[in-house]
Motif scaffolding. Structure first.
Motif, PDB file in Angstrom:
ATOM      1  N   LYS A  88       0.831  -1.200   0.000  1.00 25.45           N
ATOM      2  CA  LYS A  88       0.000   0.000   0.000  1.00 25.45           C
ATOM      3  C   LYS A  88       0.868   1.254   0.000  1.00 25.45           C
ATOM      4  N   LYS A  89       0.379   2.255  -0.727  1.00 32.38           N
ATOM      5  CA  LYS A  89       1.095   3.530  -0.838  1.00 32.38           C
ATOM      6  C   LYS A  89       1.307   4.185   0.526  1.00 32.38           C
ATOM      7  N   ILE A  90       0.320   4.066   1.415  1.00 35.73           N
ATOM      8  CA  ILE A  90       0.421   4.711   2.726  1.00 35.73           C
ATOM      9  C   ILE A  90       1.608   4.177   3.511  1.00 35.73           C
ATOM     10  N   PHE A  91       1.877   2.871   3.394  1.00 35.92           N
ATOM     11  CA  PHE A  91       2.990   2.294   4.143  1.00 35.92           C
ATOM     12  C   PHE A  91       4.340   2.727   3.563  1.00 35.92           C
ATOM     13  N   VAL A  92       4.401   2.926   2.262  1.00 33.81           N
ATOM     14  CA  VAL A  92       5.626   3.452   1.644  1.00 33.81           C
ATOM     15  C   VAL A  92       5.881   4.868   2.158  1.00 33.81           C
TER      16      VAL A  92
END
Length: 139
Positions: free
Chosen positions: A2-6
């Protein structure tokens, strides 16, 4: 992934870089070597600008949370995150103001440093509270 974790992992790395370089910059301001101070300043500005960009992306991904706080108020368990958000705005604003200040040891620079230390403590608490979630995102 997920983008949020990146974004979150990048924020952790950039937070360490910005905090470390800020402390190094402050320490170099007490010495007599302008070149050393300048090098810390360049590193701090670069790390902090990248941190700012990723923080904006982080806020964007959590915009629903911010809208709910504006509409419904802040619950007790959300106080630390709200405090961190407000302190981040203060330290960012003072940092951008410092881009127009020449030389070391300005009053605004000292205020920015002290506010930055407070932000660092609150941010460490914020990250530690979410450490399990960040570790889980690595899987």
């Amino acid at each position: 992934m997920k983008k949020i974790f990146v974004i979150d992992r990048a924020l952790v790395f950039l937070f360490v870089a910005a905090s470390f370089s800020g402390i190094g910059l402050h320490a170099a301001g007490h010495g007599g070597c302008h070149a050393q101070w300048h090098n810390w300043a360049v590193g701090h500005v670069a790390a902090s600008l990248l941190f700012f960009v990723f923080a904006v992306l982080h806020v964007k991904t959590h915009w629903g949370w911010y809208k709910a706080r504006i509409k419904n108020g802040v619950a007790r368990k959300e106080m630390m995150t709200t405090l961190l958000s407000l302190l981040f705005l203060l330290v960012s604003f003072s940092g951008f103001m410092l881009l127009g200040v020449r030389g070391a040891n300005s009053g605004l620079g000292l205020w920015h440093y002290k506010t930055g230390v407070i932000v660092t403590v609150v941010a460490v608490c914020h990250v530690l509270k979410r450490a399990a979630l960040l570790r889980k995102s690595l899987k």
